[in-house]
Write a protein that holds these residues in place. Sequence first.
Motif, PDB file in Angstrom:
ATOM      1  N   VAL A  91       0.835  -1.251   0.162  1.00 54.22           N
ATOM      2  CA  VAL A  91      -0.234  -0.122   0.080  1.00 54.22           C
ATOM      3  C   VAL A  91       0.933   1.313  -0.004  1.00 54.22           C
ATOM      4  N   ASP A  92       1.859   1.252   0.725  1.00 57.14           N
ATOM      5  CA  ASP A  92       2.639   2.495   1.084  1.00 57.14           C
ATOM      6  C   ASP A  92       3.970   2.420   0.344  1.00 57.14           C
ATOM      7  N   GLY A  95       9.140   1.428   3.251  1.00 55.33           N
ATOM      8  CA  GLY A  95       9.375   2.711   4.262  1.00 55.33           C
ATOM      9  C   GLY A  95       9.418   1.895   5.529  1.00 55.33           C
ATOM     10  N   PHE A  96       9.461   2.880   6.430  1.00 55.57           N
ATOM     11  CA  PHE A  96       9.822   2.392   8.140  1.00 55.57           C
ATOM     12  C   PHE A  96       8.611   1.425   8.393  1.00 55.57           C
ATOM     13  N   LEU A  97       7.465   1.669   8.010  1.00 54.84           N
ATOM     14  CA  LEU A  97       6.279   0.784   8.180  1.00 54.84           C
ATOM     15  C   LEU A  97       6.328  -0.465   7.696  1.00 54.84           C
ATOM     16  N   THR A  98       6.948  -0.567   6.544  1.00 56.19           N
ATOM     17  CA  THR A  98       7.184  -2.156   5.953  1.00 56.19           C
ATOM     18  C   THR A  98       8.209  -2.968   6.909  1.00 56.19           C
ATOM     19  N   PHE A  99       9.219  -2.099   7.492  1.00 54.79           N
ATOM     20  CA  PHE A  99      10.289  -2.849   8.284  1.00 54.79           C
ATOM     21  C   PHE A  99       9.749  -2.926   9.689  1.00 54.79           C
ATOM     22  N   PHE A 100       9.100  -2.309  10.339  1.00 56.07           N
ATOM     23  CA  PHE A 100       8.535  -2.252  11.624  1.00 56.07           C
ATOM     24  C   PHE A 100       8.062  -3.434  12.264  1.00 56.07           C
ATOM     25  N   PRO A 101       6.961  -4.150  11.347  1.00 54.54           N
ATOM     26  CA  PRO A 101       6.614  -5.486  11.842  1.00 54.54           C
ATOM     27  C   PRO A 101       7.643  -6.397  11.964  1.00 54.54           C
ATOM     28  N   LEU A 102       8.930  -6.267  11.101  1.00 55.11           N
ATOM     29  CA  LEU A 102       9.965  -7.304  10.965  1.00 55.11           C
ATOM     30  C   LEU A 102      10.803  -7.118  12.331  1.00 55.11           C
ATOM     31  N   ILE A 103      10.762  -6.004  12.945  1.00 58.03           N
ATOM     32  CA  ILE A 103      11.593  -5.735  14.011  1.00 58.03           C
ATOM     33  C   ILE A 103      11.171  -6.803  15.188  1.00 58.03           C
ATOM     34  N   PHE A 104       9.604  -6.503  15.354  1.00 59.21           N
ATOM     35  CA  PHE A 104       9.017  -7.461  16.378  1.00 59.21           C
ATOM     36  C   PHE A 104       8.906  -9.010  16.015  1.00 59.21           C
TER      37      PHE A 104
END
Length: 125
Positions: A91-92, A95-104
């Motif tokens: 969708v976006d 960016g950061f929101l693409t990688f944020f779930p991967l941190i978790f």
Amino acid sequence: MKSTKIIFWITTIIIFLFEGVMPAFTSQTEVAKEGIRHLGYPEYFGNALVVFKIVGVLLLVIPTIPNRVKEWAYAGFAFDFIFASISHCAVDGIGFLTFFPLIFLAILVISYISYHKLLNYKASI
């Protein structure tokens, strides 16, 4: 073994707070609902996701839950993080929101590995 227990509980509590407590308190806010709509999902999907997240974190933190059930909870969260990353990328863009779930996802993997180390230790004594 003490350090493994500490690592397990720290990582598991992070998942508990991020995937259980936070969604439980914020899922009905307009920001959360807009986030689900922005990704193209219907509102009922967000509600179902919150229910599964709360059940999943309870399965992870309650010690008397059978190991096979915990395995399913770990798998469910892994899918959740992977597909959240894919959704944000689709969708976006990247960016950061693409990688944020991967941190978790990485935190979840550390919890999973330490959980199995603890199981193996218990089985060996």
